[in-house]
Write a protein that holds these residues in place. Structure first.
Motif, mmCIF file in Angstrom:
data_model
loop_
_atom_site.group_PDB
_atom_site.id
_atom_site.type_symbol
_atom_site.label_atom_id
_atom_site.label_comp_id
_atom_site.label_asym_id
_atom_site.label_seq_id
_atom_site.Cartn_x
_atom_site.Cartn_y
_atom_site.Cartn_z
ATOM 1 N N ALA A 125 40.976 -127.682 -4.444
ATOM 2 C CA ALA A 125 41.351 -129.188 -4.719
ATOM 3 C C ALA A 125 42.693 -129.563 -4.184
ATOM 4 O O ALA A 125 42.874 -130.733 -3.670
ATOM 5 N N HIS A 126 43.678 -128.722 -4.377
ATOM 6 C CA HIS A 126 45.126 -128.995 -3.887
ATOM 7 C C HIS A 126 45.016 -129.166 -2.474
ATOM 8 O O HIS A 126 45.709 -130.264 -1.830
ATOM 9 N N ILE A 127 44.452 -128.356 -1.681
ATOM 10 C CA ILE A 127 44.690 -128.715 -0.216
ATOM 11 C C ILE A 127 43.907 -129.895 0.186
ATOM 12 O O ILE A 127 44.274 -130.544 1.218
ATOM 13 N N PHE A 129 25.911 -127.710 -7.345
ATOM 14 C CA PHE A 129 26.859 -128.042 -7.771
ATOM 15 C C PHE A 129 28.048 -126.936 -7.974
ATOM 16 O O PHE A 129 27.968 -126.131 -8.822
ATOM 17 N N ASN A 130 28.971 -127.391 -7.314
ATOM 18 C CA ASN A 130 30.155 -126.122 -7.300
ATOM 19 C C ASN A 130 31.425 -126.599 -7.866
ATOM 20 O O ASN A 130 31.857 -127.658 -7.303
ATOM 21 N N ILE A 131 32.148 -126.075 -8.628
ATOM 22 C CA ILE A 131 33.498 -126.229 -9.053
ATOM 23 C C ILE A 131 34.362 -125.791 -8.137
ATOM 24 O O ILE A 131 34.269 -124.514 -7.573
ATOM 25 N N LEU A 132 35.373 -126.585 -7.544
ATOM 26 C CA LEU A 132 36.448 -126.137 -6.543
ATOM 27 C C LEU A 132 37.424 -125.306 -7.208
ATOM 28 O O LEU A 132 37.748 -125.536 -8.457
ATOM 29 N N THR A 133 37.887 -124.370 -6.630
ATOM 30 C CA THR A 133 39.047 -123.554 -7.115
ATOM 31 C C THR A 133 40.270 -124.949 -7.176
ATOM 32 O O THR A 133 40.445 -125.651 -6.360
ATOM 33 N N GLU A 178 54.169 -131.784 -20.593
ATOM 34 C CA GLU A 178 53.199 -132.386 -19.765
ATOM 35 C C GLU A 178 53.031 -131.778 -18.561
ATOM 36 O O GLU A 178 53.928 -131.219 -18.207
ATOM 37 N N GLU A 179 51.637 -131.900 -17.914
ATOM 38 C CA GLU A 179 51.356 -131.314 -16.551
ATOM 39 C C GLU A 179 50.480 -132.153 -15.773
ATOM 40 O O GLU A 179 49.686 -132.954 -16.571
ATOM 41 N N MET A 180 50.599 -132.015 -14.578
ATOM 42 C CA MET A 180 49.467 -132.480 -13.803
ATOM 43 C C MET A 180 48.654 -131.424 -13.343
ATOM 44 O O MET A 180 49.081 -130.382 -12.889
ATOM 45 N N LEU A 181 47.161 -131.877 -13.455
ATOM 46 C CA LEU A 181 46.376 -130.765 -12.648
ATOM 47 C C LEU A 181 45.395 -131.469 -11.968
ATOM 48 O O LEU A 181 44.813 -132.606 -12.121
ATOM 49 N N ILE A 182 45.008 -130.790 -10.756
ATOM 50 C CA ILE A 182 44.041 -131.227 -9.595
ATOM 51 C C ILE A 182 42.917 -130.468 -9.778
ATOM 52 O O ILE A 182 42.975 -129.283 -9.770
ATOM 53 N N TRP A 183 41.706 -131.256 -10.081
ATOM 54 C CA TRP A 183 40.487 -130.583 -10.173
ATOM 55 C C TRP A 183 39.286 -131.141 -9.407
ATOM 56 O O TRP A 183 39.525 -132.278 -8.953
ATOM 57 N N ARG A 218 29.307 -134.364 -0.458
ATOM 58 C CA ARG A 218 30.142 -134.978 -1.340
ATOM 59 C C ARG A 218 30.750 -134.370 -2.309
ATOM 60 O O ARG A 218 30.504 -133.559 -2.934
ATOM 61 N N THR A 219 32.283 -134.754 -2.073
ATOM 62 C CA THR A 219 33.289 -134.136 -3.022
ATOM 63 C C THR A 219 33.851 -134.933 -3.921
ATOM 64 O O THR A 219 34.638 -135.853 -3.466
ATOM 65 N N THR A 220 34.231 -134.587 -5.113
ATOM 66 C CA THR A 220 35.113 -135.589 -6.095
ATOM 67 C C THR A 220 36.342 -134.710 -6.521
ATOM 68 O O THR A 220 36.329 -133.721 -7.023
ATOM 69 N N LEU A 221 37.236 -135.455 -6.317
ATOM 70 C CA LEU A 221 38.745 -134.986 -6.840
ATOM 71 C C LEU A 221 39.097 -135.732 -8.121
ATOM 72 O O LEU A 221 39.162 -137.043 -8.192
ATOM 73 N N LEU A 222 39.900 -135.110 -9.025
ATOM 74 C CA LEU A 222 40.273 -135.597 -10.201
ATOM 75 C C LEU A 222 41.620 -135.362 -10.351
ATOM 76 O O LEU A 222 41.847 -133.948 -10.309
ATOM 77 N N LEU A 223 42.549 -136.216 -10.888
ATOM 78 C CA LEU A 223 43.740 -135.815 -11.154
ATOM 79 C C LEU A 223 43.875 -136.004 -12.604
ATOM 80 O O LEU A 223 43.768 -137.047 -13.155
#
Length: 967
Positions: free
Chosen positions: A882-884, A874-878, A857-862, A833-838
């Protein structure tokens, strides 16, 4: 209560972002997702009960926001494409409707190296490289950095509308045009006695309107902080200049004396081959340069000049930083014709008359001799231009004949009216004043009357082989898909040739040919209107004089140039051909042909002495060097080889019977050698000067890195293309189809947009919306340069802006046609299970010295894998991972909505535990921005925006749960 810049508040039933304010009692608010024009101020001591302001938290995604995961890309792009204040070092990029090429940022960097001190810059890039874009970048960046509040572009009268349009289209700046036909109207719109130069912040001003002493003094007193001078070579100070050009020089010279005046000079031709003119331009940058001998200057002076002078040739920028800049290939060639027997006889008679005048002039001195020579040359040139120009010239001479020899001037005033002047348009009327002032006898008067009638009888293609050959060549070009511009020396020739073309070149195959004639007799707005209207015709031919050879952009509608009359100054060659062969031309090849007479001694001399040498240099070196200082070599050669050479008369007399080659006159051989030697010196000087310029010291790879980051943060043209072509059919049911690629598209992707299903607000942002029956189809393109016939849609185009705002509003209000703020899908792109946040993050960027603040302003994908609250892995994506995932993950199975809603709620419940990680994301990004600003500071040797503070918490714009497929 104090509200920090960048914080989110609610007032008057709407969400707002707090903007920096210099007055603590004035609260400046900008609508969330809005733009600067919508900024509202609330004066806190006097606010009404309805103006209560409360801190507001941005709402995260809920179950009602669930939708299709692929549309998350649309939400991401809609958000970043709507930003107008990017956080990177280049403050203006988010507010431009185009993405500049890397090399076009070099003049901006050189300007920023001088700011906040007075910016002095001479931008002398080649014709067609993009000096207008480079100037707009400087204007916009200094405005965004608040270094300036006002600017003026000072240009030639016929370029005012073009500059106004360029500023509007490329930077969203509405400038007023100030010249004789607008001043009264602008004055009426100003209250009180405030001058228009002070009232209007953005101005485009005719240099010939404000150069007079009275207007100059008013302008200088109220001039804006930044002045751009276009075609600055026309304001140089040559020896013996006319009063009009001296006035131009004094205007710019007086501007340059203002200590804090930002002054940017633009010219493709800074050096006409005359050192005094070049030094007068350099003296506008620094007074000491007025006496600078560049080749022998001290190293300190050379380095100082290098900081103020940027000059690139096409070969310098075509592959700069590996970025391909598509200039067309110029196919330069010659086309010849032979005089008809009837024309040969007239040429022999006119040559005899011209030789008599020249011979008489050789016995005189000073101004009398000059006028006799100039009269003879003008007669020959007019007659060989066209029978219409020849007849008009002789009629003018006949009308102005004195009863006796008359009294002649003792000295000529101003530049030679026969020789084409260096670069600047010097009139397209036949030089009647010169003709009328030369003494002539009774027998010559009688010959004039006879010749006028004979020339009038030659005005048809059966006897005018020059026109016939041109029509034959133009027909072949049109069949091949080229759209030609024909340059003539005189109005009479252009009008005559245009009439013949309208009679003889009506159709090519089944398509009609549109022919238009543009000369200096037409007002500026009429010229532009005619040219603009031609774009709608599939086959078009423009006949023009040199009133269009300077500054006017013709690359969008024309792809070939025919020099119907050879220019007598080779600098005019590049000016003419550069109207078509320039950045923005999408045709892979443009044609540039010289039309000359095989049995015309004058054409032979001009070609042999000058023009072929110029083209040889350009072919061998890829550069165009200025015409050497002795610009009257061609006149000397024509005088010696044609007017003062007895063999020329016998050749003309015998040419009606057979072709005779007398060989090259010794004077022609001599002048060829002189010109060749002068050009060799010019080439050496060019090589030396090119090694001095400061653009070579700029760390180009670092500029490229900042541009790449800006592309990612605010979206490049490819992102605009992907967003529009995906959003219209997927969310609005609007059809947009990609067209087959064509060679003339320059590699750009083009589309047909079907407008029937467009919402009214979007349809109104496109051309033709105001028509009684709006078009149902529109050809569009997302790349610049834009192919002929297509409408450019850039990130700041009103259509794109409104599409972004509509989709964002739909997403926040849970509408059906909205991109998904949330999704739960199964996909083989993940194993757990992977969660993406904008995230949408606002950063406060502070100038360290003045404490001035900006909100960007900026948009960040995490994203992360696993459950951060369960104690499991629990691992944080680079950021790259996340972008890919956001861009490439493909849903493979739907989940029941109740299940998806519960899984989304579970993911939302995890967010409080991740707040420290979120804050670290924001601060890490802020640190990278500080690094970027510091790196940029080193590049520009200045730059002061160094403190970046993220506004926390960030807005969670989207949340997406990706589950592996069921096993």
């Amino acid at each position: 209560m104090q509200f920090a810049p960048g914080s989110l508040v609610n007032a008057r039933g709407r969400d707002w972002v707090v903007m920096p304010s210099l007055d603590p009692d004035l609260l400046l608010l900008q609508p969330l997702g809005g733009n600067e024009a919508e900024t509202t101020g609330i004066y806190l001591p006097l606010r009404s009960p309805g103006d209560e302001v409360r801190t507001h938290a941005f709402p995260g995604p809920k179950s009602e926001d669930l939708g299709a995961f692929p549309s998350a890309r649309l939400l991401y792009n809609a958000a970043r494409l709507s930003f107008r204040s990017g956080a990177g070092p280049f403050r203006s990029l988010a507010r431009l409707s185009f993405r500049p090429r890397s090399y076009q940022l070099v003049p901006l960097i050189m300007a920023l190296r001088q700011a906040p001190d007075a910016v002095r810059l001479l931008v002398a890039d080649d014709v067609g490289v993009g000096k207008t874009i480079e100037a707009i970048l400087i204007i916009k960046e200094l405005l965004e950095r608040r270094e300036i509040r006002r600017f003026a572009v000072v240009c030639l009268p016929h370029l005012c509308e073009q500059w106004q349009q360029e500023l509007r289209d490329k930077a969203g700046l509405e400038a007023v045009i100030i010249r004789s036909n607008t001043q009264a109207r602008l004055d009426r719109a100003v209250d009180g006695d405030t001058p228009v130069y002070e009232h209007y912040p953005f101005q485009v001003i005719s240099i010939d309107y404000i150069k007079s002493d009275q207007r100059r003094s008013v302008f200088l007193h109220h001039a804006p902080e930044l002045v751009i001078v276009d075609e600055a070579h026309t304001a140089a100070r040559p020896a013996g200049a006319l009063v009009s050009q001296q006035q131009r020089y004094h205007l710019v010279h007086d501007l340059s004396k203002r200590a804090k005046q930002h002054l940017v000079l633009l010219t493709a031709t800074p050096h006409s081959g005359k050192p005094e003119e070049f030094r007068s331009l350099l003296g506008l940058l620094d007074k000491k340069f007025e006496t600078l001998d560049l080749p022998n200057a001290s190293k300190a002076d050379q380095q100082h000049l290098a900081r103020l002078f940027v000059q690139r040739r096409r070969i310098d920028v075509e592959k700069w930083l590996g970025e391909d800049t598509p200039f067309p290939k110029r196919e330069a060639d010659e086309e010849s014709y032979a005089l008809s027997p009837e024309y040969q006889r007239i040429y022999a008679d006119v040559l005899q008359l011209a030789q008599e005048l020249a011979q008489r002039g050789s016995e005189l001195h000073g101004g009398q001799q000059k006028f006799h020579y100039w009269t003879a040359l003008a007669l020959l040139r007019g007659v060989m231009s066209s029978p219409a120009a020849g007849a008009e010239m002789l009629r003018n001479r006949q009308r102005n004949l004195p009863n006796d020899d008359g009294e002649l001037a003792t000295e000529a005033e101003g530049p030679n009216p026969v020789l084409d002047q260096d670069y600047e348009f010097d009139g397209d009327f036949t030089p009647s004043q010169v003709i009328s002032r030369a003494a002539i006898n009774d027998s010559q008067r009688a010959k004039l009357s006879r010749l006028i009638g004979q020339l009038e009888s030659l005005q048809n293609i059966s006897t005018d082989h020059k026109a016939a050959q041109a029509i034959k060549l133009l027909y072949s070009w049109l069949k091949l898909g080229y759209q030609p511009v024909i340059f003539c020396r005189y109005i009479a020739t252009a009008t005559y040739l245009g009439g013949l073309l309208k009679q003889e070149l009506t159709r090519v195959g089944s398509q009609a040919v549109r022919v238009e004639v543009v000369t200096s007799e037409d007002p500026d707005e009429v010229r532009r209107e005619r040219i603009d209207q031609m774009a709608d015709s599939p086959l078009r031919v423009l006949v023009a004089t040199d009133c269009l050879s300077e500054g006017i952009n013709l690359q969008h509608s024309f792809t070939a140039v025919l020099h119907y009359d050879l220019p007598w100054n080779p600098n005019r060659l590049e000016q003419r051909e550069g109207r078509v062969d320039r950045f923005g031309q999408t045709a892979p090849t443009v044609k540039a042909y010289l039309l000359y007479g095989r049995d015309n001694d004058i054409d032979s001399v001009v070609l042999g002495v000058l023009l072929r040498k110029v083209r040889e240099i350009r072919k061998d070196t890829g550069i165009t060097v200025p015409f050497p200082e002795d610009s009257e070599s061609v006149l000397d050669a024509v005088l010696a080889a044609v007017l003062l050479n007895p063999k020329a008369a016998s050749r003309a007399a015998l040419a009606t019977q057979l072709t005779i080659d007398f060989g090259e006159a010794p004077e022609v051989t001599k002048q060829k050698a002189l010109v060749r030697s002068a050009y060799d010196k010019a080439i050496d000087a060019e090589k030396l000067s090119r090694s001095l310029y400061a653009q070579h010291a700029i760390k180009a790879h670092e500029v490229a890195a900042d541009l790449r980051q800006a592309d990612e943060a605010i979206g490049d043209p490819a992102a605009v293309e992907a967003f529009v072509t995906e959003a219209l059919p997927a969310l609005l049911g609007v059809q947009i189809t990609r067209n087959p690629s064509r060679p003339t598209d320059g590699g750009a992707h083009t589309y047909t947009l079907y407008t029937a299903n467009l919402p009214k607000n979007l349809r109104g942002a496109l051309p033709g919306a105001e028509a009684t029956v709006p078009p149902t189809q529109l050809l569009v393109c997302f790349a610049s340069p834009t192919p002929d016939g297509f409408h450019y849609l850039g990130r700041n185009h009103l259509f794109v802006e409104q599409l972004c705002q509509q989709l964002l509003a739909s997403a926040l209000h849970h509408r059906k046609d909205a991109p998904a703020r949330a999704a739960v899908v199964r996909t083989s792109a993940v194993l757990v299970r992977t969660t993406l946040l904008l995230f949408r993050v606002r950063n406060v960027i502070e100038e360290r010295s003045s404490r001035q603040q900006l909100v960007a302003e900026e948009m960040l994908i995490w994203g992360y894998k696993g459950d951060p609250t369960s104690g499991e892995a629990f691992n944080i994506l680079t950021p790259e991972e996340a972008h890919i995932l956001l861009l490439t993950a493909v849903p493979e199975a739907d989940l029941p909505r109740p299940v998806a809603a519960q899984l989304l709620q579970d993911a939302a419940d995890e967010l409080p535990a991740l707040v420290p990680s979120f804050n670290e994301v924001a601060t890490t990004r802020a640190a990278k921005l500080v690094e970027a600003h510091e790196r940029f500071r080193q590049v520009v040797q200045g730059g002061r925006y160094q403190v970046v503070t993220p506004v926390l918490p960030m807005d969670v714009l989207g949340q997406y749960v990706l589950l592996p497929p069921k096993t």
